[in-house]
Design an enzyme around this catalytic site. Sequence first.
Site, PDB file in Angstrom:
ATOM      1  N   SER A 120      -1.684  -7.276   2.035  1.00 40.69           N
ATOM      2  CA  SER A 120      -2.284  -6.099   2.676  1.00 40.69           C
ATOM      3  C   SER A 120      -3.408  -5.501   1.842  1.00 40.69           C
ATOM      4  CB  SER A 120      -1.233  -5.020   2.902  1.00 40.69           C
ATOM      5  OG  SER A 120      -0.430  -5.327   3.993  1.00 40.69           O
ATOM      6  N   GLU A 175       9.378 -13.638   5.885  1.00 36.99           N
ATOM      7  CA  GLU A 175       9.480 -12.235   5.493  1.00 36.99           C
ATOM      8  C   GLU A 175      10.240 -11.433   6.536  1.00 36.99           C
ATOM      9  OE1 GLU A 175       6.561  -8.548   4.145  1.00 36.99           O
ATOM     10  OE2 GLU A 175       5.794 -10.066   5.519  1.00 36.99           O
ATOM     11  N   GLU A 178       4.519  -1.941  16.401  1.00 39.84           N
ATOM     12  CA  GLU A 178       3.577  -2.140  17.497  1.00 39.84           C
ATOM     13  C   GLU A 178       3.047  -3.570  17.523  1.00 39.84           C
ATOM     14  OE1 GLU A 178       4.011   2.038  16.496  1.00 39.84           O
ATOM     15  OE2 GLU A 178       3.516   0.279  15.294  1.00 39.84           O
TER      16      GLU A 178
END
Length: 446
Positions: A140, A283, A416
Amino acid sequence: MSVDRTAPGAPAADAPPDAGGAADESVTAGQLVNRVDELLAAHDPATTARLDFLRAQFDAGLAWVHYPVGLGGLGAPRALQTLVNDRLTAAGAPDNDPRRIGIGLGMAAPTILRYGTEEQKRRLLRPLWTGEEVWCQLFSEPGAGSDLAALATRAVFEPGAGASAGDGAVEDDGAEGGSRVDGSDRGGVWLVDGQKVWTSSAHLARWAILLARTDPDVPKHRGISYFICDMTDPGVEVRPLRQMTGEAEFNEVFLTGVRIPDSHRIGPVGEGWRVAQTTLMNERVAIGGGSLPREHGMIGVLARTWRDHPELRTHELHQRLLRLWVEAEAARYAGERLGQQLAVGQPGPEGSAMKLAFARLNQEISGLEVELLGEAGLAYDDWCMRRPELVDFTGREAGYRYLRAKGNSIEGGTSEVLLNIVAERVLGLPPEPRTDKDAAWKDLPR
């Protein structure tokens, strides 16, 4: 735990085969029992140092029995690992503290096994499994979380630069595989600059799995490569990110002129997105797909509170507790089914559905617990700044669980984004339209 996620509508990797290839069905439960007994006879847990025992367990092929021979396994069916673990536990054998090294076990190891060179596997998997070397995940970025493929960390190749210890090469440290992760003669060094964020265990880690952009002139999914980064390199700076729980289990990581030998690359140049799918699928299973006993985890804490405090009960709270208990049981059985699927292959998008359920249940259960406890639920034991080695949901008070569970719908893939993945890859619904799939990364607005 990183919050990096596969964007829906992005190119999906081919479903990877079982980590260890086809299981050797000739390996029987009886043979494994004999091997465990031989390990215990040669290395009595009562007198053998913990690390020595774990190394011996790995060398005996009893670390993860479905991995290949010589890499901690025997090529046996994955389901037989439970038999090994139960017998070792009954004998008082130490474990490898899996919660502390979960990123290595659940994400780095399957990826290295599938895409790494033989030298990388031999050098990295043993200290990873024993816990001698902790791993973190550098995926990220501030501008690339849910849309991970938009990452901007750059890796520029210097051909023929060589790889000395000062160039980020791995010192032997007594491990197999020589002075590099990969003992091959792949020359050249990648110079890496960028920033990563929400990185669990970065303050503890020796190694990181890293995604970096190696070609800005192609569409964003195709210009990424996958590397192993030495977290002790002088160009790596780790800074804590304090959460609303008071802790700083996450970090931001700044990479400035980090020199990564080409021998630390996993998979082909430009194929990092495909390699990363193995990491991301594992993950999500690691976060939400575990197999647990009944009333284990968050629902067990809530059920015990209900039984111990009849004075707090109301009809409305009882109805909500019953609904959550049933849903937790359904999720537990779904986890058992996912475990059976893992016994014959690698995780697919079903892991995303399990992670979704895990996040929603944890948040609703922790909310009900705080409501049930009333004023006592608002108490908080310690807001001091700490840098923990693991997340302990059940070992602290209700207030901590309530606050920490808020992150469950973000880490490991936002809910989402995961809903879109389930819709497209499980239910087969049409993908959302995307206008950036064929544009070069350098031309995308940022």
